[in-house]
Design a protein around this motif. Structure first.
Motif: not given
Length: 500
Positions: A88-115
């Motif tokens: 979708w992004c380019n011809q070699k790309s691949r990603f997954f849309h799960p029915f869930a959040k990614f990772g978990c909160r660490i020290g009251s900070v959402d995972f997306i910040n760490y990633w």
């Protein structure tokens, strides 16, 4: 004026939408005097390609007291942990849309910040590497999530189903009839209306019989038989969602059933692959502005890699939504109310959502314009928000030089979507409304998968060195990598827990 409950409800059209409506209201009004009938013609086939669902379908089944194992066996169903996007992004790309959040909160900070911090420092691990259901799916495995999992933990994920839509409709029909729904086989010839207010009075069938109802639910598909006789105003969204055709076919079942839907980018759209117990459902959703039916059919067949057992069949549609789904004494559900496209398997959910909204604001024998305006507004806003989410799949692509994808990337976007993208890029999060179907984790999956990475992470992480952040991520990934191999394959799970 004192109002009383209506006495008769008539559903027009069978298929998944019609029998969902009939079974739902039969259950909700069980023990009352409401008479429910469904009129369908055995001579008119249904579209019947909606085989993938979202987790909300489980709640619909539970409201009908349907046993999951019995349902899976009766509909040739398999399980679904999300959607795997290829190219979708380019011809070699691949990603997954799960029915869930990614990772978990660490020290009251959402995972997306760490990633994000790790990403900006050169770590290229995709975000779905930190999603347990995404990795379970990728490795062909499956497990029912633990009911007592922590609310914010990686073990807390959801699932849905793939199933045969014709068997689904037949299954709901059997349940509906047992609950007292009257099934009528006939083709509607004439719609009789009251002269005083233009509301539907009765339906005249080709055999001359007449069906009376106080309220009608239009599940007649793209024809919109009843709703279009009252109001033809349709908001066309084909400028934002240019795909207007689908070529569908079935192939033989595969040895390794994946617990996910596959969505593969094509020259002028995308192709789905949905594994059932007995076959695989396939379809190429494309734009006729960029490819004609014959070329699309050939591209589709070439991509299958095997001869289909049914099809190919071409279906035409116009992306958009009725501005009013409730007009007078008619409520339109499913394809008669509008259609986006099957990209995120939302069609049956919208049926489910519409039925819930109608039940919560159910009509009486006295006309109530406030209720109809309220329902129309709620349904429209839900579909409008879904539209923006689907457009987000297309607009950030990097498939330069391909006419269809160039159009999607250069297309003028609505401000509502632009603000969402800016919010994520500049602030690292998306503030979704409580009634929005697609929550933040879904937006994160699609936007990051399409190359939109936040430029901001929480300042608290500035006090952590890059190695400390990477260590946290490694710990999560190692935990996932340890769990996945211990789980049964999807085939084994079906055989040992469902099919016997």
């Amino acid at each position: 004026m004192k109002s009383h409950g209506i006495k008769s409800l008539v559903v027009v059209g069978g298929g998944s939408a019609g029998w969902m409506a009939a079974s739902y209201f039969a259950k909700k009004f069980m023990g009352t005097d409401l008479e429910i009938s469904l009129v369908e013609s055995s001579e008119i086939g249904s579209v019947g390609v909606g085989e993938a669902t979202v987790p909300a379908i489980k709640y619909f089944l539970s409201e009908l007291d349907i046993d999951e194992k019995e349902f899976v066996r009766s509909t040739n169903a398999t399980f679904k942990l999300g959607i795997d996007f290829k190219g979708w992004c380019n011809q070699k790309s691949r990603f997954f849309h799960p029915f869930a959040k990614f990772g978990c909160r660490i020290g009251s900070v959402d995972f997306i910040n760490y990633w994000t911090k790790a990403r900006l420092s050169g770590c290229l691990e995709p975000i779905d590497a930190y999603s347990l259901p995404a990795q379970i799916a990728r490795y062909g495995r499956f497990a029912i999530p633990k009911a007592n999992a922590e609310s914010d933990g990686m073990l807390n994920f959801n699932y849905a189903y793939h199933f045969d839509s014709s068997l689904f409709a037949a299954y709901l029909k059997s349940i509906s009839v047992k609950m007292g729904v009257k099934s009528i086989d006939g083709t509607i010839k004439t719609i009789e209306k009251y002269e005083s207010n233009g509301a539907v009075k009765s339906l005249i069938l080709e055999d001359g019989s007449e069906i009376f109802g106080d309220f009608y639910i239009d599940c007649s598909g793209f024809s919109g038989l009843l709703i279009n006789s009252l109001d033809s105003e349709y908001e066309d969204w084909s400028d934002l969602l240019p795909c207007d055709s689908a070529c569908v076919a079935q192939t033989k079942t595969c040895d390794d059933l994946g617990a996910y839907t596959t969505s593969t980018a094509m020259s002028s759209g995308w192709r789905w692959s949905i594994p059932l117990q007995n076959r695989v459902g396939n379809g190429y959703v494309y734009s006729s502005k960029f490819i004609d039916d014959e070329r699309a059919k050939n591209e589709f067949l070439d991509s299958l890699g095997e001869d289909p057992i049914t099809g190919p069949k071409v279906i035409k549609f116009r992306p958009g939504q009725k501005k009013r789904v409730w007009v007078g004494n008619v409520f339109s559900v499913g394809l008669s109310s509008g259609f986006l496209e099957p990209l995120e398997s939302t069609s049956l959910y919208l049926v489910q959502y519409s039925l819930l909204v109608l039940f919560n604001n159910f009509p009486s024998d006295v006309r109530n314009d406030y209720l109809s305006r309220k329902v129309n507004d709620q349904v429209y806003r839900q579909v409008y928000n879904m539209r923006d989410f689907l457009v987000a799949h297309y607009c950030n692509n990097d498939r330069n030089g391909e006419p269809f994808w160039d159009y999607c990337r250069k297309n003028r976007l609505p401000e509502s979507l632009l603000s969402r993208i800016e919010e994520f890029r500049e602030g690292g999060s998306i503030d979704v409304g409580k009634d929005d179907f697609f929550k933040e984790n879904s937006w994160v999956a699609i936007l990051t998968g399409m190359g939109v990475v936040p430029e901001y992470f929480h300042p608290k992480l500035s006090f952590l060195g890059g190695e400390a952040v990477r260590a946290e991520l490694r710990s999560m990934k190692e935990a996932i990598d340890e769990i996945v191999p211990k789980l049964p394959t999807h085939n084994e799970f079906l055989k040992n827990n469902v099919i016997f």
